[in-house]
Design an enzyme around this catalytic site. Structure first.
Site, short mmCIF file in Angstrom:
data_model
loop_
_atom_site.label_atom_id
_atom_site.label_comp_id
_atom_site.label_asym_id
_atom_site.label_seq_id
_atom_site.Cartn_x
_atom_site.Cartn_y
_atom_site.Cartn_z
N LEU A 62 59.47 137.78 69.89
CA LEU A 62 59.91 139.17 69.82
C LEU A 62 61.32 139.32 69.27
CD1 LEU A 62 58.54 140.62 73.18
CD2 LEU A 62 57.46 140.53 70.92
N LYS A 63 62.05 138.22 69.15
CA LYS A 63 63.42 138.27 68.61
C LYS A 63 64.23 139.37 69.33
CE LYS A 63 61.64 136.86 64.09
NZ LYS A 63 60.19 136.91 64.42
N PRO A 68 72.17 143.36 77.13
CA PRO A 68 71.75 142.23 77.96
C PRO A 68 70.80 142.59 79.09
CG PRO A 68 74.07 142.01 77.42
CD PRO A 68 73.64 143.35 76.90
N THR A 119 63.71 133.42 58.19
CA THR A 119 63.41 132.54 57.06
C THR A 119 63.24 133.28 55.74
OG1 THR A 119 61.05 132.59 57.64
CG2 THR A 119 62.38 130.75 58.49
N ARG A 210 49.00 131.35 57.57
CA ARG A 210 47.87 131.54 56.66
C ARG A 210 47.08 130.28 56.38
NH1 ARG A 210 52.20 134.50 55.02
NH2 ARG A 210 51.90 136.73 54.60
#
Length: 231
Positions: A62-63, A68, A119, A210
């Site tokens: 979920l990044k 906080p 990425t 994929r």
């Protein structure tokens, strides 16, 4: 580590039915699945409960990037679902990462991983948001910050692994999205690499999408990836 446990299959599906069908096709071959924003939004937390009930490990990607207290609440919710790993965004800084680590203490089996640089991002993308350093410098900075905050590991591209392993030591988890098979298109990943290259460089896990999920025979494709990781 058993190569089977090093492969995380990305359930980047738009429905519970599609995810369930893929898990059924893979059967006992795959033990660890990534659930991200698309599937969680489409199917809700029941998809995680279903995977855990089948004995699968869930990498909840979920990044998390919030205040906080909110991040801690999300981590606790993930722990209640039986998640094995959950990601926070390293760009959120020490406060967010420390809050996630503290919240995870009630769930001894759960690991907190910090995303370094997505990425798909390049040096130019970082410059757009005011980060003057190159991607590799930013990755290393955030990884060190994550380790200092108590995170169990980081998320980074295959091309970052060797430097990170040298900096973080032997015990840190290093999970690499952007792993592609030889000849496969890297799609949106700007810093790809093969699963074998990533593991050889020191990655603990590779995330495969994929190459397995869109294969005519997902279980067969998974076996090909696993064979490529064998010593």
């Amino acid at each position: 580590m058993d190569p089977t446990n090093q492969i995380i299959v990305a359930l980047d599906c738009d429905s519970r039915a599609a995810a369930d069908a893929l898990v059924e096709q893979l059967g006992d071959e795959c033990r660890v699945y990534k659930v991200g924003l698309e599937l969680l939004t489409a199917a809700g937390p029941d998809v995680i409960k279903g995977l855990v009930a089948q004995g699968k490990e869930v990498f909840l990607d979920l990044k998390l990037f919030e205040i906080p207290n909110s991040v801690a609440g999300a981590v606790r919710a993930a722990g209640e679902l039986g998640v094995s790993m959950v990601t926070v965004h390293g760009m959120g800084g020490s406060g967010i990462m420390s809050a996630a680590v503290e919240a995870a203490r009630d769930f001894p089996g759960m690991r907190i991983l910090a995303l370094t640089v997505v990425t798909s991002m390049t040096d130019a993308d970082l410059a757009d948001i005011g980060v003057a350093d190159a991607v590799d410098e930013q990755v290393l900075r955030l990884a060190r910050l994550a380790q200092k905050a108590g995170c169990h590991g980081v998320i980074a591209s295959p091309q970052d692994v060797a430097v990170l392993r040298g900096s973080l030591g032997p015990d840190a988890l290093i999970i690499t999205p952007g792993a592609t098979l030889p000849g496969e298109s890297p799609a949106e990943h700007a810093r790809p690499g093969t699963p074998r290259a990533a593991i050889t460089a020191g990655a603990s896990h590779v995330v495969i999408g994929r190459a397995v999920t869109r294969a005519a025979d997902p279980a067969g494709a998974f076996r090909v990836v696993r064979a490529s990781l064998a010593p």
